[in-house]
Design an enzyme around this catalytic site. Structure first.
Site, mmCIF file in Angstrom:
data_model
loop_
_atom_site.group_PDB
_atom_site.id
_atom_site.type_symbol
_atom_site.label_atom_id
_atom_site.label_comp_id
_atom_site.label_asym_id
_atom_site.label_seq_id
_atom_site.Cartn_x
_atom_site.Cartn_y
_atom_site.Cartn_z
ATOM 1 N N ASP A 293 -14.324 3.834 8.372
ATOM 2 C CA ASP A 293 -12.958 3.774 7.868
ATOM 3 C C ASP A 293 -12.974 4.055 6.373
ATOM 4 O O ASP A 293 -13.932 3.706 5.678
ATOM 5 C CB ASP A 293 -12.356 2.393 8.110
ATOM 6 C CG ASP A 293 -11.860 2.236 9.541
ATOM 7 O OD1 ASP A 293 -11.469 3.246 10.141
ATOM 8 O OD2 ASP A 293 -11.895 1.106 10.052
ATOM 9 N N GLU A 334 -1.140 -3.679 -2.976
ATOM 10 C CA GLU A 334 -0.476 -2.504 -3.547
ATOM 11 C C GLU A 334 0.973 -2.817 -3.908
ATOM 12 O O GLU A 334 1.505 -2.295 -4.901
ATOM 13 C CB GLU A 334 -0.566 -1.310 -2.600
ATOM 14 C CG GLU A 334 0.084 -1.508 -1.246
ATOM 15 C CD GLU A 334 -0.166 -0.338 -0.310
ATOM 16 O OE1 GLU A 334 0.822 0.198 0.212
ATOM 17 O OE2 GLU A 334 -1.338 0.020 -0.096
ATOM 18 N N HIS A 364 5.977 1.751 12.873
ATOM 19 C CA HIS A 364 6.832 2.740 13.534
ATOM 20 C C HIS A 364 7.644 3.541 12.523
ATOM 21 O O HIS A 364 7.697 4.772 12.573
ATOM 22 C CB HIS A 364 7.766 2.023 14.519
ATOM 23 C CG HIS A 364 8.731 2.947 15.202
ATOM 24 N ND1 HIS A 364 8.329 3.882 16.135
ATOM 25 C CD2 HIS A 364 10.084 3.086 15.076
ATOM 26 C CE1 HIS A 364 9.391 4.549 16.569
ATOM 27 N NE2 HIS A 364 10.466 4.086 15.932
ATOM 28 N N THR A 365 8.277 2.841 11.554
ATOM 29 C CA THR A 365 9.099 3.541 10.557
ATOM 30 C C THR A 365 8.266 4.019 9.377
ATOM 31 O O THR A 365 8.672 4.915 8.649
ATOM 32 C CB THR A 365 10.205 2.609 10.039
ATOM 33 O OG1 THR A 365 9.601 1.476 9.392
ATOM 34 C CG2 THR A 365 11.074 2.125 11.197
ATOM 35 N N MET A 367 7.710 2.473 6.577
ATOM 36 C CA MET A 367 8.373 2.175 5.299
ATOM 37 C C MET A 367 8.777 0.707 5.275
ATOM 38 O O MET A 367 8.769 0.025 6.300
ATOM 39 C CB MET A 367 9.593 3.079 5.098
ATOM 40 C CG MET A 367 10.709 2.843 6.094
ATOM 41 S SD MET A 367 12.150 3.908 5.800
ATOM 42 C CE MET A 367 11.563 5.446 6.459
ATOM 43 N N SER A 368 9.085 0.240 4.061
ATOM 44 C CA SER A 368 9.600 -1.117 3.879
ATOM 45 C C SER A 368 10.656 -1.054 2.787
ATOM 46 O O SER A 368 10.885 0.003 2.188
ATOM 47 C CB SER A 368 8.466 -2.076 3.494
ATOM 48 O OG SER A 368 7.899 -1.686 2.248
ATOM 49 N N LYS A 380 10.860 2.275 0.463
ATOM 50 C CA LYS A 380 9.680 2.978 -0.032
ATOM 51 C C LYS A 380 8.701 3.088 1.133
ATOM 52 O O LYS A 380 8.600 2.186 1.969
ATOM 53 C CB LYS A 380 9.046 2.259 -1.229
ATOM 54 C CG LYS A 380 8.279 0.986 -0.921
ATOM 55 C CD LYS A 380 7.653 0.423 -2.188
ATOM 56 C CE LYS A 380 6.614 -0.652 -1.928
ATOM 57 N NZ LYS A 380 6.963 -1.731 -1.048
ATOM 58 N N ASP A 499 -12.334 -4.136 12.569
ATOM 59 C CA ASP A 499 -12.029 -5.564 12.502
ATOM 60 C C ASP A 499 -10.778 -5.953 13.261
ATOM 61 O O ASP A 499 -10.542 -7.133 13.505
ATOM 62 C CB ASP A 499 -11.893 -6.017 11.045
ATOM 63 C CG ASP A 499 -10.796 -5.275 10.306
ATOM 64 O OD1 ASP A 499 -10.162 -4.379 10.912
ATOM 65 O OD2 ASP A 499 -10.560 -5.575 9.122
ATOM 66 N N ASP A 503 -9.067 -1.772 16.975
ATOM 67 C CA ASP A 503 -10.394 -1.155 16.864
ATOM 68 C C ASP A 503 -11.290 -1.497 18.046
ATOM 69 O O ASP A 503 -12.353 -0.890 18.218
ATOM 70 C CB ASP A 503 -11.094 -1.625 15.578
ATOM 71 C CG ASP A 503 -10.428 -1.089 14.320
ATOM 72 O OD1 ASP A 503 -9.962 0.067 14.358
ATOM 73 O OD2 ASP A 503 -10.384 -1.810 13.317
#
Length: 665
Positions: A293, A334, A364-365, A367-368, A380, A499, A503
């Site tokens: 990853d 972030e 799904h979208t 964004m938040s 964003k 993790d 996965d």
């Protein structure tokens, strides 16, 4: 001091216990040596001549020491694992738990009495009694007994905890997720103790080869008996034939084979990785492709906001304010970095208060954001997702996003009420030293592939900076499985880390699946290795350990077989030296050994002493270098093949001269 005596006593007891033929028969090479020893002991007891009896007795003693040294090698390797297992077992057995009863009260019970589904209260200073999930509370946990890492780890609701760790602060309510005897600590004890260690496929194959070689040499020696009898009893007796057999069969690797395997498992535990089987460790040494990853493995993992890039008509302050508002409820690293950068741009110290409803990030979208009480809606997220909800996205939005991606960053688009505001540059840093390690893997013929959910441009930049061989961008869990199956269909072995529950299928499909200890139970169950430190780059260390295991086994096998050449030149000329018709065989006595008995005793003594001399190599492993298979083979043949012939010649010659000083040669 008492502990050291107990440790030594356990090794000696195991060494003696392994003399039982029922134990020894699992090692065909050493079983033949034990049978030969019994035959020589019997001959010693019935021998009438004093000189012959002394010779037979010396041979019997040397053969017995050979068996003891072989048993000691395996017992020593097992004892190292048991020492760690004893510590873990003491931690487990001394744990008591506060069981939460239906009426809200608690009752003290021993940890082994806890069953799956039980709820326990753990307070500061208590040892967590079993594997489970936190259902209430937040606390700092000391996991050093399991991971060796001194820094405490904060555990909150839905986090997994491991039995044997210690709660340092506050209190937790934990739901036990496994029954007694099935905990992570139980599995680790079984692993490091090595009592139930199963032989790996390569080890089984090598054992079979050694068994076949032993059978061949038995037939050769049996065939020589009538030939020797033809030339008369002075040519060779049964004791000499047994000595010849023991010297010709690969006793060195036969004695050390189990110790090499046990030590390999122990070396994995030293890097804080628990392997569920020796097969996984061995497979790690044969890996052809490693799938890694990007986030947290190749890069540090916490992307940080470093720049705001507004589109024309929007000021940097407007973009910063919108980014700040949309990130106030974002607790990710972030998200916090966006808030901190916006505060610097806007020159504010106190965070403003805004009324509204936060919109959490959705896969799904992609964004938040937030729906403010005044009717404004700010989002964003991924550039493509924001572009789809913006009425007329400006070309500069795509241009800035592409520029950020080409620089190795991650672009995050911001919009408000259907109007694009600009791009937030997120930058993730490639971990230091990885490029050199990937170069080492490339030299070994191992292909590295980076899997990331980033777009192709960003992925390409990070891949080039990290030095991986290939990458897959915008990867979903099913894409990883498809890649693993594709590699395996070409006859390659694949390793990967993970993790999360998503996965688990890929971890189960991979030949070596390294699950993180901090990950979900599904991931831990699917993988065949668990990293106690939850460090995804540990996969690189595991591959190194696997390589070292295979190289050690190959090196000592080469050395053992090479030894037979020198021992052949020591015994065969000595056997027939007194036969006038075979006087030409004297030319084979290139070491100038003095007498037949001295030559045989010298070869046997070397054969016995070389086993304990090689135990450190079997336990620590042969020094590993990153190089191609051809270069490794050439170095192996020289270091352990050529030297494996030269060293016995010198040693046997020296031993023969020492025996001469005592009148034994």
């Amino acid at each position: 001091m008492a502990g050291q005596r107990s440790y030594t006593a356990s090794i000696l007891k195991a060494t003696i216990r392994k003399l039982d033929p029922r134990e020894m028969i699992h090692n065909p090479v050493m079983f033949v040596v034990e049978l030969g020893t019994a035959v020589v002991v019997w001959l010693t007891l019935i021998q009438k001549g004093a000189a012959d009896r002394n010779y037979d007795l010396l041979v019997a003693i040397i053969l017995f020491l050979t068996i003891l040294f072989a048993n000691f090698a395996e017992a020593f390797a097992e004892a190292r694992g048991r020492a760690q297992a004893d510590f873990l077992r003491r931690t487990k057995s001394s744990t008591r738990a506060k069981l939460l009863l239906p009426d809200g009260t608690t009752s003290w019970v021993d940890a082994p009495q806890l069953t799956k589904g039980a709820k326990v209260l753990v307070e500061a200073g208590d040892v967590i009694p079993g594997d489970g999930v936190v259902i209430e509370g937040v606390g700092s946990v000391d996991e050093s007994a399991i991971t060796g890492e001194s820094a405490p780890v904060v555990k909150a609701a839905d986090d997994g905890v491991t039995g044997g760790t210690v709660l340092l602060s506050d209190h937790l309510v934990i739901e036990i997720t496994v029954n007694a005897g099935e905990t992570f600590l139980d599995r680790m004890i079984a692993l490091v103790e090595g009592a139930e260690r199963q032989k790996t496929p390569n080890e089984i194959a090598l054992s079979a080869l050694l068994g076949v070689l032993t059978l061949i040499f038995v037939l050769v020696v049996v065939t020589l008996v009538p030939i020797a009898r033809y030339f008369g009893p002075h040519a060779a007796n049964i004791t000499t034939m047994v000595a010849l057999l023991v010297c010709l069969i690969p006793t060195t690797i036969g004695a050390l084979l189990s110790a090499i395997g046990i030590a390999g498992m122990n070396r994995v535990s030293l890097v804080n990785v628990v392997a569920k089987s020796g097969r996984a460790v061995e497979a790690a040494g044969d890996i052809d492709t490693i799938i890694l990853d990007k986030t947290g493995t190749i890069t540090i993992g916490n992307r940080m906001a470093t720049e705001f890039l507004p589109v024309p008509g929007v000021t940097q302050e407007e973009l910063a304010e919108a980014s700040l508002i949309s990130s106030l409820a974002d607790t990710t690293p972030e998200g916090r970095s966006v808030v901190e950068l916006a505060q610097d741009i806007l020159h504010i110290k106190e965070l403003p208060q805004y009324e509204g409803e936060a919109v959490p990030f959705s896969a799904h979208t992609r964004m938040s954001g937030i729906d403010l009480a005044d009717g404004r809606k700010i989002r964003k997220g991924a550039v493509s997702a924001i572009r789809d909800i913006v009425e007329d996205p400006p070309a500069e939005l795509e241009q800035n996003a592409e520029r950020v991606a080409k620089d190795g960053g991650t672009p995050l688009a911001v919009e408000m009420d259907g109007r694009a505001l600009g791009i937030i540059r997120l930058k993730d840093i490639v971990k230091s030293g990885l490029k050199e390690r990937f170069n080492d893997f490339r030299a070994m013929g191992i292909r590295t592939v980076m899997a990331t959910g980033d777009n192709k441009i960003t992925a390409a930049v990070i891949a080039q900076e990290a030095g991986v061989d290939d990458f897959i961008a915008e990867a979903k869990p099913e894409d990883k499985i498809a890649l693993i199956k594709k590699e395996q269909s070409q006859g390659k072995l694949v390793a990967m880390t993970g993790d999360g529950t998503n996965d688990a299928p890929a971890l189960a499909q991979a030949d070596v699946g390294l699950a993180m200890n901090s990950g979900t139970m599904a991931a831990k169950e699917a993988g065949n290795m668990i990293d106690l430190d939850s460090n995804p780059t540990k996969l690189l260390d595991v591959v190194m350990v696997g390589k070292q295991l295979l190289i050690t086994r190959g090196a000592l096998t080469t050395f053992s077989i090479s030894n037979d050449i020198a021992k052949y030149f020591a015994i065969i000329p000595a056997m027939f030296a007194a036969v006038p018709e075979l006087s030409g065989l004297k030319a084979l006595n290139i070491m100038g050994l003095k007498t037949p008995h001295g030559a045989i005793l010298s070869a046997l003594i070397f054969n016995a002493l070389i086993i304990p001399a090689l135990i450190p190599f079997a336990i620590r492993g042969v020094k590993y270098r990153a190089e191609s298979a051809d270069a490794m083979l050439a170095r192996n043949i020289f270091n352990w093949g050529v030297l494996g012939v030269i060293i016995p010649f010198i040693a046997i010659w020296g031993i023969d001269h020492i025996l001469g000083l005592f009148g034994l040669a």
